[in-house]
Design an enzyme around this catalytic site. Structure first.
Site, PDB file in Angstrom:
ATOM      1  N   GLU A   1      -4.331   1.848  -3.206  1.00  0.00           N
ATOM      2  CA  GLU A   1      -6.017   1.262  -3.481  1.00  0.00           C
ATOM      3  C   GLU A   1      -6.663   1.408  -2.625  1.00  0.00           C
ATOM      4  O   GLU A   1      -7.907   1.084  -3.016  1.00  0.00           O
ATOM      5  CB  GLU A   1      -5.462   0.152  -4.534  1.00  0.00           C
ATOM      6  CG  GLU A   1      -4.934  -0.978  -3.244  1.00  0.00           C
ATOM      7  CD  GLU A   1      -3.461  -0.427  -2.972  1.00  0.00           C
ATOM      8  OE1 GLU A   1      -3.362   0.031  -3.392  1.00  0.00           O
ATOM      9  OE2 GLU A   1      -2.406  -1.693  -2.011  1.00  0.00           O
TER      10      GLU A   1
ATOM     11  N   CYS B   1       4.204   0.207  -2.043  1.00  0.00           N
ATOM     12  CA  CYS B   1       4.426  -0.906  -0.841  1.00  0.00           C
ATOM     13  C   CYS B   1       5.789  -1.448  -1.701  1.00  0.00           C
ATOM     14  O   CYS B   1       6.812  -0.510  -1.783  1.00  0.00           O
ATOM     15  CB  CYS B   1       3.544  -1.209   0.365  1.00  0.00           C
ATOM     16  SG  CYS B   1       3.901  -1.650   1.808  1.00  0.00           S
TER      17      CYS B   1
ATOM     18  N   HIS C   1      -0.721   2.403   0.655  1.00  0.00           N
ATOM     19  CA  HIS C   1      -1.895   1.481  -0.297  1.00  0.00           C
ATOM     20  C   HIS C   1      -2.986   2.265  -0.760  1.00  0.00           C
ATOM     21  O   HIS C   1      -3.604   2.764  -0.328  1.00  0.00           O
ATOM     22  CB  HIS C   1      -2.792   0.871   1.085  1.00  0.00           C
ATOM     23  CG  HIS C   1      -1.409  -0.525   0.353  1.00  0.00           C
ATOM     24  ND1 HIS C   1      -1.635  -1.610   0.148  1.00  0.00           N
ATOM     25  CD2 HIS C   1      -0.732  -1.079   1.768  1.00  0.00           C
ATOM     26  CE1 HIS C   1      -0.564  -2.269   0.523  1.00  0.00           C
ATOM     27  NE2 HIS C   1       0.773  -1.808   1.302  1.00  0.00           N
TER      28      HIS C   1
HETATM   29  N1  GLN Z   1       7.070  -4.728   4.424  1.00  0.00           N
HETATM   30  C1  GLN Z   1       6.812  -5.768   2.298  1.00  0.00           C
HETATM   31  C2  GLN Z   1       7.848  -5.926   2.032  1.00  0.00           C
HETATM   32  O1  GLN Z   1       8.540  -5.465   2.984  1.00  0.00           O
HETATM   33  C3  GLN Z   1       5.758  -5.009   1.989  1.00  0.00           C
HETATM   34  C4  GLN Z   1       4.294  -4.417   3.037  1.00  0.00           C
HETATM   35  C5  GLN Z   1       3.608  -4.066   2.131  1.00  0.00           C
HETATM   36  O2  GLN Z   1       3.709  -4.372   0.462  1.00  0.00           O
HETATM   37  N2  GLN Z   1       2.432  -3.765   2.692  1.00  0.00           N
HETATM   38  O3  GLN Z   1       7.769  -6.300   0.433  1.00  0.00           O
END
Ligand code: GLN
Length: 193
Positions: A177, A79, A175
């Site tokens: 994890e 992410c 995610h």
């Molecule tokens: N929207 C977040 C970002 O731009 C990422 C979101 C996340 O890691 N769950 O960093």
């Protein structure tokens, strides 16, 4: 024994540690450059990419981490971690920097800011199987260079590319994890061994 570092400046560190424990490898929290010396691989967790960028600089970790990854240290970014690994970002904040480990452009909050989180079945490209995945304000891969392998596609969102690998670097929009499916972490551990 294989030791995997989890960058512990911000984000969901504990979930990654739990995944590593399930897979029987040692994990260590990384907050200082010296801690990078003892790891065989590293995870950049989800969180907020612009904050992770700022904290990496504040902790004098940005360059050392970038150099270790450029030198071949296996890395998994999930992410916000995916955003940190990209060469280019669409929708980043002014001056936001990335580590540039994967030749790709990622779009932040690609699924729309209103889509806080969602769970979908992805197609895991290495064997065409399905993979249950959780997205939280996730990016997707907007474009990528030759040499970047597409690992997962989200058919429910127009075939969006949501996991890639280039050499020693793996990135997922979702995610990995927080599911019982540890295939992505297992891939990192394979690279680290
Ligand atoms: N929207 C977040 C970002 O731009 C990422 C979101 C996340 O890691 N769950 O960093």
């Amino acid at each position: 024994m294989t030791r995997i570092g989890v960058l512990a400046l911000q984000g969901d560190v504990r979930e990654h540690e739990a995944a590593l424990e399930r897979l029987g490898v040692e994990s260590v929290r990384v907050r200082r450059a010296a801690e990078l010396d003892s790891v065989d691989g590293i995870i950049i967790p989800g969180g907020e990419s612009s904050t992770i960028d700022k904290l990496l600089r504040a902790f004098d970790l940005f360059e050392p981490l970038q150099q270790r990854i450029a030198g071949g240290l296996p890395v998994l970014g999930t992410c916000a971690g995916m955003i940190m690994l990209a060469t280019d970002i669409i929708g980043g904040i002014e001056g936001q920097r990335t580590l540039g480990a994967i030749d790709m452009t990622v779009r932040r909050n690609a699924f729309g800011r209103q889509v806080d989180s969602s769970e979908v079945e992805l197609t895991w490209m290495p064997d065409g199987s399905s993979m249950h995945a959780t997205f939280i304000r996730a990016p997707w891969v907007e474009s990528w260079a030759e040499g970047v392998e597409v690992l997962a596609i989200d058919e429910a969102h127009g075939g969006a590319v949501v996991a890639v690998r280039q050499g020693n670097a793996i990135a997922t929009s979702f995610h990995s994890e927080i599911s019982d499916d540890d295939r992505v972490h297992a891939l990192l551990i394979d690279l680290a061994r």
